[in-house]
Design a protein around this motif. Sequence first.
Motif, PDB file in Angstrom:
ATOM      1  N   HIS A   1       0.170 -18.148  -2.334  1.00 50.08           N
ATOM      2  CA  HIS A   1       1.486 -17.630  -1.950  1.00 50.08           C
ATOM      3  C   HIS A   1       2.639 -18.575  -2.319  1.00 50.08           C
ATOM      4  O   HIS A   1       2.439 -19.748  -2.595  1.00 50.08           O
ATOM      5  CB  HIS A   1       1.515 -17.357  -0.448  1.00 50.08           C
TER       6      HIS A   1
ATOM      7  N   GLU B   1       1.024 -15.610  -6.305  1.00 50.73           N
ATOM      8  CA  GLU B   1       1.494 -14.343  -5.755  1.00 50.73           C
ATOM      9  C   GLU B   1       2.866 -14.650  -5.197  1.00 50.73           C
ATOM     10  O   GLU B   1       3.003 -15.220  -4.107  1.00 50.73           O
ATOM     11  CB  GLU B   1       0.570 -13.795  -4.654  1.00 50.73           C
TER      12      GLU B   1
ATOM     13  N   HIS C   1       6.556  -8.867   0.697  1.00 50.07           N
ATOM     14  CA  HIS C   1       5.902  -9.208   1.967  1.00 50.07           C
ATOM     15  C   HIS C   1       6.862  -9.156   3.140  1.00 50.07           C
ATOM     16  O   HIS C   1       6.460  -9.332   4.288  1.00 50.07           O
ATOM     17  CB  HIS C   1       5.295 -10.620   1.914  1.00 50.07           C
TER      18      HIS C   1
ATOM     19  N   HIS D   1       0.060  -4.970  -4.549  1.00 49.28           N
ATOM     20  CA  HIS D   1       0.023  -3.995  -3.421  1.00 49.28           C
ATOM     21  C   HIS D   1       1.378  -3.367  -3.143  1.00 49.28           C
ATOM     22  O   HIS D   1       2.033  -3.675  -2.153  1.00 49.28           O
ATOM     23  CB  HIS D   1      -0.598  -4.620  -2.166  1.00 49.28           C
TER      24      HIS D   1
ATOM     25  N   ARG E   1      -6.104  -2.365   2.884  1.00 49.42           N
ATOM     26  CA  ARG E   1      -4.876  -2.055   2.130  1.00 49.42           C
ATOM     27  C   ARG E   1      -5.001  -0.747   1.342  1.00 49.42           C
ATOM     28  O   ARG E   1      -4.172   0.130   1.431  1.00 49.42           O
ATOM     29  CB  ARG E   1      -4.541  -3.196   1.166  1.00 49.42           C
TER      30      ARG E   1
HETATM   31 ZN   LIG Z   1       0.129 -10.059  -0.680  1.00 47.40          ZN
END
Ligand SMILES: [Zn+2]
Length: 358
Positions: A139, A179, A206, A234, A290
């Motif tokens: 992240h 990400e 996010h 996603h 998800r």
């Molecule tokens: Zn994610």
Amino acid sequence: MTARDAVADLRRIAFLLERANEATYRVRAFRSAANSLAALPADELTARAQAGTLTELSGVGDVTARCVAESLRGEEPVYLRRLAATEGTDLDATATELRTALRGDCHTHSDWSDGGSPIEEMALAAAELGHEYLALTDHSPRLKVARGLTADRLRRQLDHVAAVNEALPKGFRILTGIEVDILADGSLDQEEELLARLDVVVGSVHSGLGDERAKMTRRMVIAIANPHLDILGHCTGRMVASRPAGVTGPGDRAHRRARTRPPSDFDPDAVFSACAEYGKAVEINSRPERQDPPKRLIRLAVEAGCHFAINTDAHAPGQLDWQRFGCQRAALCGVPANRVVNTWRADRLLRWTATHAG
Ligand SMILES: [Zn+2]
Ligand SMILES: [Zn+2]
């Protein structure tokens, strides 16, 4: 053009939805509309379609009315066309072929952010699965709950990955990546110079998942147009269920905390046509909680001409085997294997990411 049999088209849609294991309420909507319309005299059906009054009939909604209008104009309804892409294929066999064709994974986490295992363990597990590469995409700084990497920590991670790669078995490599959070204004949450150095950049929303439609669409399209972004992660941010029984993993705090969450609202035509235009891939996220994007959106992205990446978003080594879930969903939606970027060899994948901006 001669009119098609609108009732038969609706029944066909219901059948194909059922075959694709779609929600029962959606299947029923098409069946009950078909039954309603079958009871009408043919000339009344045509008159109502022309006058736009089909939706006054019980069981006929906007979507089914649009299908009927297309059928009566002699066109195959768009809805039917999308579903028919998988007609006559053995979905299980197609999913298995797709899984076999995958050579790597482009979205994974280590214990440098919110994953549960060291980079070395993730890499060895991926190599054992038969992968040729694994993109490590921890992240970005603003995702503090997931211990997002500051620019300095990411620089250290790049040095570390280079050293780990030296020691790994031949024929396997870790690709560098991130990400990166797509911020409220559509910019990406990491230094430009670092994003340019990375092999693979997955961009995900996010925060502010409840943004209203126009704002979310703009935010996503700006990010997709950013030359550093390669894969849209996603895209709806939805959570369909908490972790399935029996599936546990260390780490993974961010994912475990969330229960169900509705998909964020954006204009999928605008987002997917931007992905097609800029040559970016739409991620099919394999995580069971998800299942993102929903199948309806995957079909839209197929029609828009998008590329895809079937990723696990693994936060632990065992989760690297979850790609089969994504492959099943891709097969149900008629995703062609040659449009899945992680069926490509690493050198081709890297040439593709380099066409964006290195
Ligand atoms: Zn994610
Ligand atoms: Zn992730």
